[in-house]
Design a protein around this motif. Structure first.
Motif, PDB file in Angstrom:
ATOM      1  N   LEU A 174       0.830  -1.209   0.000  1.00  0.00           N
ATOM      2  CA  LEU A 174       0.000   0.000   0.000  1.00  0.00           C
ATOM      3  C   LEU A 174       0.865   1.260   0.000  1.00  0.00           C
ATOM      4  O   LEU A 174       0.551   2.242  -0.673  1.00  0.00           O
ATOM      5  CB  LEU A 174      -0.941  -0.008   1.200  1.00  0.00           C
ATOM      6  CG  LEU A 174      -2.072  -1.031   1.157  1.00  0.00           C
ATOM      7  CD1 LEU A 174      -2.823  -1.068   2.480  1.00  0.00           C
ATOM      8  CD2 LEU A 174      -3.034  -0.723   0.016  1.00  0.00           C
ATOM      9  N   TRP A 175       1.943   1.238   0.766  1.00  0.00           N
ATOM     10  CA  TRP A 175       2.876   2.364   0.747  1.00  0.00           C
ATOM     11  C   TRP A 175       3.362   2.619  -0.675  1.00  0.00           C
ATOM     12  O   TRP A 175       3.352   3.751  -1.165  1.00  0.00           O
ATOM     13  CB  TRP A 175       4.084   2.059   1.651  1.00  0.00           C
ATOM     14  CG  TRP A 175       3.942   2.486   3.072  1.00  0.00           C
ATOM     15  CD1 TRP A 175       3.228   1.854   4.052  1.00  0.00           C
ATOM     16  CD2 TRP A 175       4.551   3.636   3.681  1.00  0.00           C
ATOM     17  NE1 TRP A 175       3.351   2.540   5.241  1.00  0.00           N
ATOM     18  CE2 TRP A 175       4.158   3.630   5.048  1.00  0.00           C
ATOM     19  CE3 TRP A 175       5.382   4.645   3.226  1.00  0.00           C
ATOM     20  CZ2 TRP A 175       4.570   4.614   5.939  1.00  0.00           C
ATOM     21  CZ3 TRP A 175       5.801   5.635   4.125  1.00  0.00           C
ATOM     22  CH2 TRP A 175       5.392   5.613   5.457  1.00  0.00           C
ATOM     23  N   LYS A 176       3.795   1.554  -1.330  1.00  0.00           N
ATOM     24  CA  LYS A 176       4.342   1.687  -2.682  1.00  0.00           C
ATOM     25  C   LYS A 176       3.280   2.202  -3.646  1.00  0.00           C
ATOM     26  O   LYS A 176       3.545   3.093  -4.470  1.00  0.00           O
ATOM     27  CB  LYS A 176       4.889   0.338  -3.153  1.00  0.00           C
ATOM     28  CG  LYS A 176       5.613   0.398  -4.483  1.00  0.00           C
ATOM     29  CD  LYS A 176       6.189  -0.971  -4.860  1.00  0.00           C
ATOM     30  CE  LYS A 176       7.297  -1.383  -3.929  1.00  0.00           C
ATOM     31  NZ  LYS A 176       7.969  -2.643  -4.380  1.00  0.00           N
ATOM     32  N   SER A 177       2.066   1.691  -3.532  1.00  0.00           N
ATOM     33  CA  SER A 177       0.978   2.112  -4.427  1.00  0.00           C
ATOM     34  C   SER A 177       0.654   3.585  -4.242  1.00  0.00           C
ATOM     35  O   SER A 177       0.467   4.324  -5.219  1.00  0.00           O
ATOM     36  CB  SER A 177      -0.277   1.265  -4.169  1.00  0.00           C
ATOM     37  OG  SER A 177      -0.046  -0.091  -4.494  1.00  0.00           O
ATOM     38  N   ILE A 178       0.582   4.038  -2.984  1.00  0.00           N
ATOM     39  CA  ILE A 178       0.241   5.440  -2.719  1.00  0.00           C
ATOM     40  C   ILE A 178       1.361   6.364  -3.181  1.00  0.00           C
ATOM     41  O   ILE A 178       1.100   7.434  -3.740  1.00  0.00           O
ATOM     42  CB  ILE A 178      -0.060   5.637  -1.224  1.00  0.00           C
ATOM     43  CG1 ILE A 178      -1.354   4.917  -0.849  1.00  0.00           C
ATOM     44  CG2 ILE A 178      -0.177   7.131  -0.878  1.00  0.00           C
ATOM     45  CD1 ILE A 178      -1.662   4.893   0.624  1.00  0.00           C
ATOM     46  N   LEU A 179       2.614   5.957  -2.978  1.00  0.00           N
ATOM     47  CA  LEU A 179       3.736   6.777  -3.441  1.00  0.00           C
ATOM     48  C   LEU A 179       3.732   6.922  -4.959  1.00  0.00           C
ATOM     49  O   LEU A 179       4.181   7.927  -5.499  1.00  0.00           O
ATOM     50  CB  LEU A 179       5.060   6.176  -2.965  1.00  0.00           C
ATOM     51  CG  LEU A 179       5.360   6.349  -1.468  1.00  0.00           C
ATOM     52  CD1 LEU A 179       6.556   5.497  -1.063  1.00  0.00           C
ATOM     53  CD2 LEU A 179       5.612   7.814  -1.133  1.00  0.00           C
ATOM     54  N   GLU A 180       3.188   5.933  -5.633  1.00  0.00           N
ATOM     55  CA  GLU A 180       3.166   5.963  -7.096  1.00  0.00           C
ATOM     56  C   GLU A 180       1.872   6.546  -7.660  1.00  0.00           C
ATOM     57  O   GLU A 180       1.885   7.196  -8.702  1.00  0.00           O
ATOM     58  CB  GLU A 180       3.366   4.537  -7.655  1.00  0.00           C
ATOM     59  CG  GLU A 180       4.740   3.960  -7.363  1.00  0.00           C
ATOM     60  CD  GLU A 180       4.888   2.522  -7.802  1.00  0.00           C
ATOM     61  OE1 GLU A 180       6.028   2.078  -8.010  1.00  0.00           O
ATOM     62  OE2 GLU A 180       3.855   1.825  -7.928  1.00  0.00           O
TER      63      GLU A 180
END
Length: 224
Positions: A174-180
């Protein structure tokens, strides 16, 4: 006389009628000001004292002490009262009061606060976690992304193995998705709670003297 605009981060009543305002300004970053008479019975501008509300004002800089606000106006429309989104607004203001005290002018941070408030107007109940994850870039603590699965909160980098119980494969993803992808990432209630827990852990590691905001308990009660 200096004209400025900014987001009200916090304020403190001073004496019977006055207040000290802490504002993240557009041109100078985090600043404190003195405002006379805001709590007097006839002053209708008390309604402007809302956390993260964008205001415009005129100041008369003093040789010593806090600059004095001589005029205070709304920059936009006053937000409509909503107990749930107002809780998110108060929570983010509480966090920003903790982490922006030494922050100079930063157009990107200012824009992100504005974007967060726009999301609240659309009643995005996940806006607070989206905002705090994306804000890591402006604070200089953004995790380094790669093809690995697990975010190591200590190192701020993704690794092939788990190093912290709050950063399992789901939350790290989720962190990676939101950062992207930013605010377009949809979250369930359970994901939102786990993500917020991981954000507070990450901030406490990377921001000196960061403490969980007092408003966290209120937020948890309202969204229980």
């Amino acid at each position: 006389m200096v004209q400025e605009k900014g987001f009200l981060i916090s304020y403190l009543k001073y004496g019977e009628n006055d207040a000290v305002l802490h504002i993240y300004t557009h041109n100078e970053g985090y600043k404190s000001y003195f405002l006379k008479g805001i709590y007097s019975k006839r002053n209708k501008k008390k309604a402007l004292l809302q956390f993260l509300f964008e205001i415009q004002f005129t100041t008369n800089p003093k040789a010593s002490g806090l600059p004095l606000i001589s005029d205070l106006q709304a920059y936009g429309h006053l937000p409509e009262w909503n107990i749930k989104t107002n809780a998110l607004q108060f929570f983010i203001a509480d966090v920003l009061s903790n982490i922006l005290r030494n922050e100079a002018q930063n157009e990107s941070i200012y824009s992100k606060i504005s974007g967060f408030m726009d999301q609240l107007k659309e009643e995005n109940i996940s806006a607070h976690v989206h905002f705090l994850v994306t804000l890591t870039e402006d604070l200089g603590i953004k995790p380094l992304l790669n093809d690995s699965i697990y975010l190591n909160p200590e190192k701020g980098v993704y690794e092939p193995f788990s190093s912290h119980h709050c950063f399992d494969d789901s939350t790290s993803g989720l962190w990676k998705s939101i950062l992207e992808e930013g605010y377009s990432v949809k979250l369930t209630n359970a994901e939102r709670r786990r993500l917020l827990e991981s954000i507070l852990v990450y901030y406490s590691i990377h921001i000196p003297e960061f403490k969980n905001p007092a408003s966290l308990e209120v937020l948890q009660q309202i969204w229980a």
